[in-house]
Each structure stands twice: as structure tokens, then as C-alpha cells.
Design a protein around this motif. Structure first.
Motif, PDB file in Angstrom:
ATOM      1  N   PRO A   1       0.803  -1.215  -0.443  1.00 54.31           N
ATOM      2  CA  PRO A   1       0.027   0.028   0.322  1.00 54.31           C
ATOM      3  C   PRO A   1       0.790   0.888  -0.102  1.00 54.31           C
ATOM      4  O   PRO A   1       0.122   2.372  -0.126  1.00 54.31           O
ATOM      5  CB  PRO A   1      -0.967  -0.057   1.189  1.00 54.31           C
ATOM      6  N   SER A   2       2.126   1.037   0.873  1.00 50.96           N
ATOM      7  CA  SER A   2       3.424   2.352   0.635  1.00 50.96           C
ATOM      8  C   SER A   2       3.426   2.117  -1.181  1.00 50.96           C
ATOM      9  O   SER A   2       3.942   3.878  -1.474  1.00 50.96           O
ATOM     10  CB  SER A   2       4.183   2.268   1.318  1.00 50.96           C
ATOM     11  N   TYR A   3       3.368   2.203  -1.802  1.00 48.00           N
ATOM     12  CA  TYR A   3       3.936   2.398  -3.252  1.00 48.00           C
ATOM     13  C   TYR A   3       2.765   3.121  -4.369  1.00 48.00           C
ATOM     14  O   TYR A   3       1.393   3.033  -3.924  1.00 48.00           O
ATOM     15  CB  TYR A   3       4.163   0.873  -4.425  1.00 48.00           C
ATOM     16  N   LYS A   4       3.184   4.051  -5.096  1.00 45.72           N
ATOM     17  CA  LYS A   4       2.812   5.025  -6.000  1.00 45.72           C
ATOM     18  C   LYS A   4       2.920   4.084  -7.405  1.00 45.72           C
ATOM     19  O   LYS A   4       4.121   3.949  -7.199  1.00 45.72           O
ATOM     20  CB  LYS A   4       2.986   6.090  -5.696  1.00 45.72           C
ATOM     21  N   VAL A   5       1.756   4.796  -7.873  1.00 45.00           N
ATOM     22  CA  VAL A   5       1.655   4.723  -9.287  1.00 45.00           C
ATOM     23  C   VAL A   5       3.338   5.606  -9.644  1.00 45.00           C
ATOM     24  O   VAL A   5       3.237   6.743  -9.567  1.00 45.00           O
ATOM     25  CB  VAL A   5       1.143   4.857 -10.524  1.00 45.00           C
TER      26      VAL A   5
ATOM     27  N   THR B   1       3.036   0.014 -12.463  1.00 46.47           N
ATOM     28  CA  THR B   1       1.602   0.885 -12.865  1.00 46.47           C
ATOM     29  C   THR B   1       0.657   1.573 -12.983  1.00 46.47           C
ATOM     30  O   THR B   1      -0.335   1.685 -13.647  1.00 46.47           O
ATOM     31  CB  THR B   1       2.009   0.029 -14.853  1.00 46.47           C
ATOM     32  N   ASN B   2       0.434   0.173 -12.201  1.00 45.13           N
ATOM     33  CA  ASN B   2      -0.788   0.400 -11.405  1.00 45.13           C
ATOM     34  C   ASN B   2      -0.947  -0.099  -9.920  1.00 45.13           C
ATOM     35  O   ASN B   2      -0.344  -0.986 -10.166  1.00 45.13           O
ATOM     36  CB  ASN B   2      -1.825  -0.021 -12.596  1.00 45.13           C
ATOM     37  N   LYS B   3      -1.955   0.662  -8.836  1.00 44.57           N
ATOM     38  CA  LYS B   3      -2.431   0.186  -7.817  1.00 44.57           C
ATOM     39  C   LYS B   3      -3.215  -1.160  -8.000  1.00 44.57           C
ATOM     40  O   LYS B   3      -4.454  -1.123  -8.286  1.00 44.57           O
ATOM     41  CB  LYS B   3      -2.966   0.747  -7.089  1.00 44.57           C
ATOM     42  N   CYS B   4      -2.253  -2.712  -7.687  1.00 47.66           N
ATOM     43  CA  CYS B   4      -3.143  -3.117  -7.179  1.00 47.66           C
ATOM     44  C   CYS B   4      -4.654  -3.191  -6.351  1.00 47.66           C
ATOM     45  O   CYS B   4      -4.540  -2.987  -5.364  1.00 47.66           O
ATOM     46  CB  CYS B   4      -2.938  -4.662  -6.352  1.00 47.66           C
ATOM     47  N   VAL B   5      -5.743  -3.535  -6.712  1.00 51.78           N
ATOM     48  CA  VAL B   5      -7.367  -3.244  -6.238  1.00 51.78           C
ATOM     49  C   VAL B   5      -7.418  -4.666  -5.558  1.00 51.78           C
ATOM     50  O   VAL B   5      -7.588  -5.509  -5.982  1.00 51.78           O
ATOM     51  CB  VAL B   5      -8.524  -3.576  -7.437  1.00 51.78           C
ATOM     52  N   THR B   6      -7.819  -4.358  -4.265  1.00 53.18           N
ATOM     53  CA  THR B   6      -7.567  -5.484  -3.183  1.00 53.18           C
ATOM     54  C   THR B   6      -8.905  -4.927  -2.415  1.00 53.18           C
ATOM     55  O   THR B   6      -9.201  -5.799  -1.197  1.00 53.18           O
ATOM     56  CB  THR B   6      -6.930  -5.276  -2.103  1.00 53.18           C
TER      57      THR B   6
END
Ligand SMILES: O=P(O)(O)O[C@@H]1C[C@H](O)[C@@H](CO)O1
Length: 317
Positions: free
Chosen positions: A152-156, A272-277
């Protein structure tokens, strides 16, 4: 398999296999896709006969990251379709050519486009270019990929230096080293606890600091799923529990193949995208966006790759 006789692989029952065909008529799992040492050597020779470049470093460009290859100088280009016994790239954002040239005066070879399992190629075929790299003299691999950010701390747009991977496909018995083992490449049972070279990870973190990018660069765990669909919410929740930070569809089998033949491996992902959880989220992953973010970040990534190549080369001197 228990040996090689007259370039024919012999299995434990004495059956022979040439170019993947079993001489007793038995259909061998993925039999059309066994790349013998000789076939791979012929591909290596094809290159060595046509280029003066003698690369020490192999680079793989991920989705949307093809511009890395455009920094090469004195380039010889080989479209995959022109290389004997080579697969072709079928995915948008993967140009499908092998380049030999110089990056900051360091001889490299660069795959502008890779092969993925979901394209219909078995894993050994996806990663066979790594063995060709070995046969032309490559000692270090830099693999790049586009990935979904699960941490969750990663940004695109962030960069993840891969510190380890989870070979989920291997859990289900699918591995690029499955089948006959040719000890000229490596041992039957290679260790994988030092898959990603610690020194190269340190170099990358130093470079990130020099470039003022520390906040956008992380060390993380990558996993490769078979694709081509992106993940369900439940799958992503499971991967998170397992300790995965970035999710993709490549690299793991390439690194396993590289380590098997003693190539030092380094890899990074561009998020390239945030995983949708969350089920409530309106977001959906899509490949156009993946390629687009890759392209937007490729100039910075190209600098990172270039600096890595220089560091690896200087360290080897
Ligand atoms: O070749 P990479 O791993 O960069 O490509 C990723 C994974 C899939 O091929 C594709 C999904 O958008 O991008």
C-alpha cells in the motif's frame, strides 16, 4: 533425463529426444519446445557471426520500457522473426527485437520485448534467450518489468528493486528448469536463496539516492502469475498475506534460468497501477495504462539502467 549422446538427450528409460521429439514416439510434455544446447548455440553463433559486440550484460525491457534500448550506440538490431528458432513477441509494448550495442561504452545485448507464458509459450521457451545470453558471454542480467503495486505504500510510477521473488507458478509444478537438465548450463537442483544479487541491489539504492529518488524507490518481493487476466481481489489479498509487494507476469522464470547458468541477476519493476484489493473500488487494471505509465517513466528508468551498467562494469574491472 540422464545424459546427452550425439546431441540427443537420453531420459532415464533410455528414450532419446532430438529437438524435443522422443525417438520412441512418446509425446513428451512440451516436446516441441525443448531447446537443446546445440540449438541454443546455433542461435548464439547466429548473433556472434553478425555483430562485433561481445556483451557482458543482458537487459530485458518490460512493457512500455523499450526506450531503454534506444540509448544503445553502434547498434546491431535483429528482429525476433529473423533469428532462427526464436519465438516472436505478440504483446503490445514489446517491439520484438534483440539489440547488440554499447551503453556508456559497455557492450550489452538488449531484448526489446520478452516472451510471456500467457502468449502460449512454455516457461522454458519464455526464458530460453537467457541461455543464449550465457552462450554469447553475458555474466549479468538486468530484467525490467511493469507490475501492479500491492504494497500500500507504493505509488504509481514508483520503482521496486526486486530483492526476492515468490515463484507461485512453481508451487503448481511449472518451472522453466522442468524437464531434461543439461549440466553444461547448470545443476539439476540449483539454489535460489540468493537469486537477486545483494551487491547489485546496493548499487541500485545508491544510484537512487544520487538521483534524488529515494522516496520513489523501494526494495520489494515480486511474484509472477501466469496471466493474461489481472488478479481477483481474493487472489491479491492472498498474495499480500504471502508477503508479495509487486505483481506481474514475467521475470521470475528469467531469473531462475539466469541463476541456473550462473548469470548474476538484478531486476526492477515499475509500478504501473495499484492492485485493487477492495471490492468497492471502481478501479480496474488495463494494459494500455500499464504501457502508458511505463512510457512516461522510461526516461528515468533508462538512466537507472545506464548507471547500473556502468557500476557493474566498473566493479568487474
Ligand atoms: O513484460 P512485463 O512483465 O513488463 O509486462 C507486464 C505483465 C504483462 O505482460 C503486462 C500486463 O499489462 O505487462
Amino acid at each position: 533425463m540422464n545424459g546427452i549422446k550425439n546431441n540427443v538427450l537420453i531420459d532415464l528409460n533410455g528414450n532419446g529426444y532430438t529437438n524435443g521429439k522422443c525417438t520412441n514416439g512418446t509425446i513428451y510434455h512440451q516436446d516441441d519446445d525443448i531447446y537443446t544446447y546445440d540449438t541454443l548455440n546455433q542461435i548464439a553463433k547466429f548473433f556472434l557471426d553478425r555483430t562485433k559486440v561481445r556483451p557482458k550484460i543482458g537487459i530485458i525491457c518490460g512493457s512500455g520500457l523499450g526506450a531503454i534500448a534506444e540509448m544503445l550506440e553502434d547498434v546491431d538490431k535483429f528482429p525476433y522473426s529473423s533469428i532462427p528458432n526464436f519465438p516472436v513477441s505478440t504483446v503490445e509494448g514489446h517491439a520484438g527485437q534483440m539489440l547488440f550495442g554499447y551503453l556508456d561504452n559497455v557492450p550489452v545485448m538488449c531484448m526489446q520485448g520478452r516472451f510471456h507464458y500467457y502468449e502460449g509459450y512454455p516457461l522454458a521457451k519464455c526464458s530460453m534467450p537467457i541461455r543464449v545470453m550465457k552462450l554469447v558471454g553475458v555474466t549479468h542480467l538486468i530484467a525490467t518489468n511493469a507490475a501492479g503495486g500491492l504494497n500500500p505504500s507504493y505509488k504509481v510510477g514508483d520503482i521496486v528493486i526486486v530483492k526476492d521473488h515468490i515463484n507461485i507458478m512453481g508451487f503448481a509444478g511449472n518451472n522453466p528448469l522442468q524437464g531434461p537438465n543439461d549440466t553444461r548450463f547448470g545443476p539439476r537442483f540449483p539454489p535460489m536463496n540468493k537469486a537477486y544479487d545483494r551487491k547489485l541491489i546496493e548499487y541500485a539504492m545508491e544510484i537512487a539516492e544520487e538521483m534524488g529518488m529515494k522516496d520513489e524507490v523501494h526494495e520489494g518481493v515480486y511474484t509472477c502469475l501466469g496471466g493474461p487476466n489481472y488478479e481477483t481481489v481474493a487472489e491479491l489479498k492472498m498474495l499480500k498475506i504471502l508477503g508479495v509487494d509487486a505483481v506481474g507476469m514475467s521475470t521470475v522464470h528469467e531469473v531462475i534460468t539466469a541463476r541456473h547458468c550462473d548469470i548474476t541477476a538484478f531486476a526492477f519493476s515499475i509500478i504501473t497501477n495499484k492492485c485493487v484489493t477492495e471490492y468497492e473500488s471502481m478501479e480496474e487494471a488495463n494494459h494500455d495504462e500499464v504501457v502508458d505509465v511505463g512510457k512516461r517513466r522510461q526516461s528515468i528508468l533508462s538512466v537507472l539502467v545506464c548507471k547500473m551498467v556502468t557500476k557493474i562494469n566498473d566493479a568487474a574491472l
